[in-house]
Design a protein around this motif. Sequence first.
Motif, short mmCIF file in Angstrom:
data_model
loop_
_atom_site.label_atom_id
_atom_site.label_comp_id
_atom_site.label_asym_id
_atom_site.label_seq_id
_atom_site.Cartn_x
_atom_site.Cartn_y
_atom_site.Cartn_z
N LEU A 52 8.53 12.58 -3.51
CA LEU A 52 7.98 13.93 -3.48
C LEU A 52 7.86 14.46 -2.05
CD1 LEU A 52 5.19 13.49 -6.18
CD2 LEU A 52 7.58 14.11 -6.47
N GLY A 53 8.66 13.90 -1.16
CA GLY A 53 8.65 14.37 0.23
C GLY A 53 9.60 15.53 0.43
N LYS A 54 9.94 15.78 1.67
CA LYS A 54 10.78 16.94 1.99
C LYS A 54 12.18 16.82 1.41
CE LYS A 54 12.11 15.02 6.50
NZ LYS A 54 12.11 15.25 7.96
N ASN A 55 12.64 15.59 1.18
CA ASN A 55 13.98 15.41 0.61
C ASN A 55 14.00 15.68 -0.88
OD1 ASN A 55 15.43 14.38 3.04
ND2 ASN A 55 13.86 12.80 2.92
N GLY A 56 12.88 15.36 -1.56
CA GLY A 56 12.77 15.65 -2.99
C GLY A 56 13.85 15.00 -3.82
N GLY A 57 14.15 13.74 -3.54
CA GLY A 57 15.25 13.08 -4.23
C GLY A 57 14.87 12.39 -5.51
N SER A 58 15.86 12.08 -6.32
CA SER A 58 15.71 11.35 -7.57
C SER A 58 16.66 10.17 -7.54
CB SER A 58 16.02 12.25 -8.76
OG SER A 58 16.10 11.50 -9.96
N ALA A 59 16.13 8.95 -7.72
CA ALA A 59 16.96 7.75 -7.66
C ALA A 59 16.90 7.00 -8.98
CB ALA A 59 16.48 6.84 -6.53
N PRO A 60 18.07 6.66 -9.56
CA PRO A 60 18.10 5.85 -10.78
C PRO A 60 17.97 4.36 -10.44
CG PRO A 60 20.31 6.45 -10.15
CD PRO A 60 19.41 7.11 -9.15
N ASP A 61 17.82 3.54 -11.47
CA ASP A 61 17.77 2.10 -11.28
C ASP A 61 19.09 1.63 -10.67
OD1 ASP A 61 17.12 -0.58 -11.44
OD2 ASP A 61 17.77 -0.76 -13.52
N TYR A 62 18.97 0.82 -9.62
CA TYR A 62 20.13 0.43 -8.81
C TYR A 62 20.33 -1.09 -8.82
CZ TYR A 62 23.15 1.18 -4.64
OH TYR A 62 24.20 1.28 -3.76
N ALA A 63 19.54 -1.79 -9.65
CA ALA A 63 19.46 -3.24 -9.54
C ALA A 63 20.80 -3.93 -9.74
CB ALA A 63 18.44 -3.77 -10.55
N ASN A 64 21.59 -3.49 -10.70
CA ASN A 64 22.85 -4.18 -11.00
C ASN A 64 23.92 -3.97 -9.94
OD1 ASN A 64 22.12 -5.51 -13.32
ND2 ASN A 64 22.75 -3.87 -14.69
N GLN A 65 23.66 -3.08 -9.00
CA GLN A 65 24.67 -2.82 -7.96
C GLN A 65 24.33 -3.49 -6.63
OE1 GLN A 65 25.92 1.39 -7.86
NE2 GLN A 65 24.68 1.70 -9.71
N ILE A 66 23.24 -4.27 -6.62
CA ILE A 66 22.80 -4.89 -5.37
C ILE A 66 22.81 -6.41 -5.52
CG2 ILE A 66 20.92 -5.07 -3.70
CD1 ILE A 66 19.96 -2.36 -4.63
N GLN A 67 23.53 -7.09 -4.65
CA GLN A 67 23.54 -8.54 -4.64
C GLN A 67 22.19 -9.06 -4.16
OE1 GLN A 67 25.98 -10.60 -5.66
NE2 GLN A 67 27.20 -8.82 -6.28
#
Length: 203
Positions: A132-147
């Motif tokens: 909820l900061g100045k960037n106002g971004g939305s991030a989905p679950d990223y777990a399967n893409q990170i080793q």
Amino acid sequence: MKLNILKVTLGILLCLSVLMACSDQGNSDQSSGKNDPSATGQNNDNNEGQSEADNKDDGQQSKLQIGDTGTVKIEYQGTFKVTLESVEQKEKIGSENPNNDVFLVAKVKVENVGKEAMDLEDLTGFVDLLDLGKNGGSAPDYANQIQGVQDPLSNKGQLQPGKTAEGDMVFDTWNTDNYQFVFGHANSQVSKTIWAFTKDELK
């Protein structure tokens, strides 16, 4: 004859006196608020009813915090009890660096309280982390893409009715003061369920 006229006159005067007294009493009631709905409680009742209507549960849970359990309902899928157990901030996971500022690792427990089994990978697809900061971004679950993620919730397979699963979800997000962990963000098929927390609450 004169006596009769006198009696009639006195009768008329008496009636007029009674009518004037009633009129004065009515005005007194109005000025004292006896006929005012706010004085009788009618207005308060209406306001309370309006307030209750305004606060009526519309299916959205938006005051949850880390550690709380919310209910997530997905049309044609089922109902789940979800607990956001903890959220940890990491600047690196294994050899992986975030594309934005930080990784937030959410430990989540899910209980299937519905009647149908559901793939946890599908369930986690309804989750977003909002900054909820100045960037106002939305991030989905990223777990399967990170080793190096220890225990992704999305890899737990199907969750049968009455069963519970626990695992991590990972979000690549911005470093800001306030976040929301949301089921059903921009998806009308899912009851919106929101956990709000600040940067100071992160591990």
